[in-house]
Design a protein around this motif. Structure first.
Motif, PDB file in Angstrom:
ATOM      1  N   UNK A   1       0.821  -1.204   0.000  1.00  0.00           N
ATOM      2  CA  UNK A   1       0.000   0.000   0.000  1.00  0.00           C
ATOM      3  C   UNK A   1       0.866   1.270   0.000  1.00  0.00           C
ATOM      4  N   UNK A   2       1.982   1.225   0.717  1.00  0.00           N
ATOM      5  CA  UNK A   2       2.901   2.367   0.730  1.00  0.00           C
ATOM      6  C   UNK A   2       3.454   2.597  -0.673  1.00  0.00           C
ATOM      7  N   UNK A   3       3.901   1.513  -1.295  1.00  0.00           N
ATOM      8  CA  UNK A   3       4.463   1.633  -2.635  1.00  0.00           C
ATOM      9  C   UNK A   3       3.430   2.143  -3.639  1.00  0.00           C
ATOM     10  N   UNK A   4       2.195   1.678  -3.506  1.00  0.00           N
ATOM     11  CA  UNK A   4       1.138   2.123  -4.421  1.00  0.00           C
ATOM     12  C   UNK A   4       0.850   3.617  -4.258  1.00  0.00           C
ATOM     13  N   UNK A   5       0.805   4.085  -3.019  1.00  0.00           N
ATOM     14  CA  UNK A   5       0.526   5.512  -2.813  1.00  0.00           C
ATOM     15  C   UNK A   5       1.697   6.371  -3.284  1.00  0.00           C
ATOM     16  N   UNK A   6       2.927   5.896  -3.074  1.00  0.00           N
ATOM     17  CA  UNK A   6       4.098   6.629  -3.575  1.00  0.00           C
ATOM     18  C   UNK A   6       4.107   6.703  -5.091  1.00  0.00           C
ATOM     19  N   UNK A   7       3.797   5.579  -5.721  1.00  0.00           N
ATOM     20  CA  UNK A   7       3.764   5.548  -7.184  1.00  0.00           C
ATOM     21  C   UNK A   7       2.688   6.487  -7.705  1.00  0.00           C
ATOM     22  N   UNK A   8       1.536   6.485  -7.065  1.00  0.00           N
ATOM     23  CA  UNK A   8       0.452   7.375  -7.466  1.00  0.00           C
ATOM     24  C   UNK A   8       0.895   8.829  -7.364  1.00  0.00           C
ATOM     25  N   UNK A   9       1.543   9.168  -6.267  1.00  0.00           N
ATOM     26  CA  UNK A   9       2.016  10.552  -6.102  1.00  0.00           C
ATOM     27  C   UNK A   9       3.038  10.903  -7.183  1.00  0.00           C
ATOM     28  N   UNK A  10       3.947   9.999  -7.477  1.00  0.00           N
ATOM     29  CA  UNK A  10       4.931  10.249  -8.534  1.00  0.00           C
ATOM     30  C   UNK A  10       4.256  10.429  -9.889  1.00  0.00           C
TER      31      UNK A  10
ATOM     32  N   UNK B   1       2.491  14.742  -7.605  1.00  0.00           N
ATOM     33  CA  UNK B   1       2.287  15.041  -6.184  1.00  0.00           C
ATOM     34  C   UNK B   1       1.006  15.829  -5.893  1.00  0.00           C
ATOM     35  N   UNK B   2      -0.035  15.534  -6.648  1.00  0.00           N
ATOM     36  CA  UNK B   2      -1.365  16.090  -6.357  1.00  0.00           C
ATOM     37  C   UNK B   2      -2.084  15.075  -5.476  1.00  0.00           C
ATOM     38  N   UNK B   3      -2.177  15.400  -4.193  1.00  0.00           N
ATOM     39  CA  UNK B   3      -2.721  14.454  -3.215  1.00  0.00           C
ATOM     40  C   UNK B   3      -4.152  14.039  -3.524  1.00  0.00           C
ATOM     41  N   UNK B   4      -4.947  14.948  -4.042  1.00  0.00           N
ATOM     42  CA  UNK B   4      -6.346  14.616  -4.303  1.00  0.00           C
ATOM     43  C   UNK B   4      -6.501  13.530  -5.365  1.00  0.00           C
ATOM     44  N   UNK B   5      -5.482  13.294  -6.168  1.00  0.00           N
ATOM     45  CA  UNK B   5      -5.536  12.252  -7.190  1.00  0.00           C
ATOM     46  C   UNK B   5      -5.268  10.858  -6.600  1.00  0.00           C
TER      47      UNK B   5
ATOM     48  N   UNK C   1      -7.712   7.315  -3.001  1.00  0.00           N
ATOM     49  CA  UNK C   1      -8.015   5.883  -2.826  1.00  0.00           C
ATOM     50  C   UNK C   1      -6.818   5.116  -2.288  1.00  0.00           C
ATOM     51  N   UNK C   2      -5.634   5.435  -2.782  1.00  0.00           N
ATOM     52  CA  UNK C   2      -4.434   4.761  -2.296  1.00  0.00           C
ATOM     53  C   UNK C   2      -4.168   5.112  -0.836  1.00  0.00           C
ATOM     54  N   UNK C   3      -4.388   6.365  -0.464  1.00  0.00           N
ATOM     55  CA  UNK C   3      -4.193   6.771   0.927  1.00  0.00           C
ATOM     56  C   UNK C   3      -5.193   6.074   1.847  1.00  0.00           C
ATOM     57  N   UNK C   4      -6.417   5.940   1.391  1.00  0.00           N
ATOM     58  CA  UNK C   4      -7.441   5.264   2.198  1.00  0.00           C
ATOM     59  C   UNK C   4      -7.082   3.789   2.388  1.00  0.00           C
ATOM     60  N   UNK C   5      -6.622   3.136   1.320  1.00  0.00           N
ATOM     61  CA  UNK C   5      -6.213   1.733   1.435  1.00  0.00           C
ATOM     62  C   UNK C   5      -5.068   1.585   2.433  1.00  0.00           C
ATOM     63  N   UNK C   6      -4.100   2.495   2.378  1.00  0.00           N
ATOM     64  CA  UNK C   6      -2.981   2.439   3.310  1.00  0.00           C
ATOM     65  C   UNK C   6      -3.467   2.649   4.749  1.00  0.00           C
ATOM     66  N   UNK C   7      -4.304   3.657   4.954  1.00  0.00           N
ATOM     67  CA  UNK C   7      -4.807   3.947   6.303  1.00  0.00           C
ATOM     68  C   UNK C   7      -5.602   2.757   6.843  1.00  0.00           C
ATOM     69  N   UNK C   8      -6.428   2.145   6.005  1.00  0.00           N
ATOM     70  CA  UNK C   8      -7.203   0.981   6.438  1.00  0.00           C
ATOM     71  C   UNK C   8      -6.301  -0.207   6.749  1.00  0.00           C
ATOM     72  N   UNK C   9      -5.253  -0.370   5.967  1.00  0.00           N
ATOM     73  CA  UNK C   9      -4.285  -1.442   6.221  1.00  0.00           C
ATOM     74  C   UNK C   9      -3.634  -1.240   7.586  1.00  0.00           C
ATOM     75  N   UNK C  10      -3.158  -0.037   7.850  1.00  0.00           N
ATOM     76  CA  UNK C  10      -2.507   0.255   9.128  1.00  0.00           C
ATOM     77  C   UNK C  10      -3.468   0.042  10.302  1.00  0.00           C
TER      78      UNK C  10
END
Length: 84
Positions: A19-28, A32-36, A39-48
């Protein structure tokens, strides 16, 4: 590689590497537009949250180590539908 980075990338101590890698890739990929990447951030937060609850329950029950190993986590995820 520093100890902190090694621990961060260790499959046995960090259950949310994918999930970390997916959110980093999405940001790259999205400049680095967080609103895009919401979904990846939500998946990471739910995982944690999910693994934090597992870890707390294991501590209460006296199970060591607090965080299940990568092999144990795989069995847990197979026994229930993907929780996050």
């Amino acid at each position: 590689m520093s100890k902190h980075v090694q621990r961060y990338r260790d499959q046995d101590t960090n259950p949310c590497i994918v999930e970390i890698d997916a959110s980093r890739k999405c940001m790259d990929d999205n400049n680095y537009k967080k609103d895009m990447c919401t979904n990846d951030f939500i998946k990471y937060r739910n995982c944690r949250k999910f693994w934090q609850n597992i870890m707390l329950q294991r501590r209460r029950d006296g199970v060591k180590p607090d965080m299940p190993t990568a092999e144990e986590r795989e069995k847990i995820l197979k026994s229930i539908e993907m929780p996050y």
